[in-house]
Design an enzyme around this catalytic site. Sequence first.
Site, mmCIF file in Angstrom:
data_model
loop_
_atom_site.group_PDB
_atom_site.id
_atom_site.type_symbol
_atom_site.label_atom_id
_atom_site.label_comp_id
_atom_site.label_asym_id
_atom_site.label_seq_id
_atom_site.Cartn_x
_atom_site.Cartn_y
_atom_site.Cartn_z
ATOM 1 C CE LYS A 35 -27.442 -15.304 49.383
ATOM 2 N NZ LYS A 35 -26.525 -16.304 48.784
ATOM 3 C CB SER A 112 -23.204 -15.144 50.285
ATOM 4 O OG SER A 112 -23.900 -15.801 49.233
ATOM 5 C CB SER A 136 -23.472 -19.064 48.989
ATOM 6 O OG SER A 136 -22.337 -18.271 48.737
#
Length: 400
Positions: A35, A112, A136
Amino acid sequence: MLSQQDQCQAFMPYPPSPVAYAAQGALKGLTFGVKDLFDVAGYPTSAGQPHMLALSGVKSTTAPFVQRFLDAGAQFVGKTVTDELAFSLNGQNAHFGAPLNGADPLRLSGGSSSGSASAVANALCDFAVGSDTGGSIRAPASHNGLFGLRPTHGRFDMSGSHALAPSLDAPGWFARDVDVFARVSELVLSEPCNTASVRLILGQEFWSLLTPDVQAALKPALDALEHALGKIEITKVLNTSFDELTLAFRHTQGWEAWQVNGEFIRRYRPMLGPGVAQRFEWSSQVTQQQYDQAQVMRDKIRQHTTQSLGLNGILVLPTMPDCAPLVHQPELDLENYRAASLKLLSLAGVCGFPQISLPLAHHHGAPLGISLLGLPHSDAHLVGLAQRVAQAAGRASQAR
């Protein structure tokens, strides 16, 4: 013709730069994405925000959490898209796109950690690193049909990553295959996954939030848990209302998010995407008094939940209120879905407890996760139980 990677929009479009990894190790032969909140040497870190990307520069060091995978022989294949400044559950970034849900392209990937989940679900890598502040990891795991763990808060070094709300932030990881997930988990947790005796507790008030058709969709998952792990007892778990639980979470997240990002937003006035701009505006209004009151409430909820679980209790929760929303649903619908989701997702963050989402159910043909939540440092136990349940469910499916 676009490659599958380009079509999925899971990875940031950075020029490739070689990242060294060990020739041997427990994760040799596995590939992974990271990420774009975590630093990787040779790459910038955007946190999903173009102005942040412009300020970043190419990093010279790799975040310690990411480095442990490289040291174990896993091969880095790219940085994955994150929702802007990690402040969304939707999986839509106004600047860098919406990663494709690998289980149902008509639905959102969830955020996210959207790109990480998309990359794994679309088989672009074997596992991926994400983070979880308010869901997330768990939301995209449920939406994409993946195994995903939010570990015990504070268990891992988060240096070299862009924070959202430090007292809530935790790194995590996804995998499609439960055995790969367990292999990665044993490495990162530095302990074997175990399946010691357990007392499964269904939080009655959490399940009452679901519509009857979602409850029906999750019934096979509950049956699989009981078949593999024993009878589930049904009881009330919370000592407070959902409004108080989610407000404690939101005031904590909001105040801390503004402490971390407020100066950047005030100074540079970056263009923030829909929803994200409104959440930061709300966060800027959270007072120190509200934050302090939220910490008192967190302590009360944490103490009560600890007592409710006892020595070997594991809480069974719906990961999300339903399968992923459709890609083109209006923003108001997505905000309503987010509000409903926070009622299910806030407990782990408020308490700092680990929670794992298992892909054991479907609704409208799309994945729907079910979760196990345990006491601090029960992470390896949760992974072991997930592996046991998934393997039993697989054998039952083959028998049919």
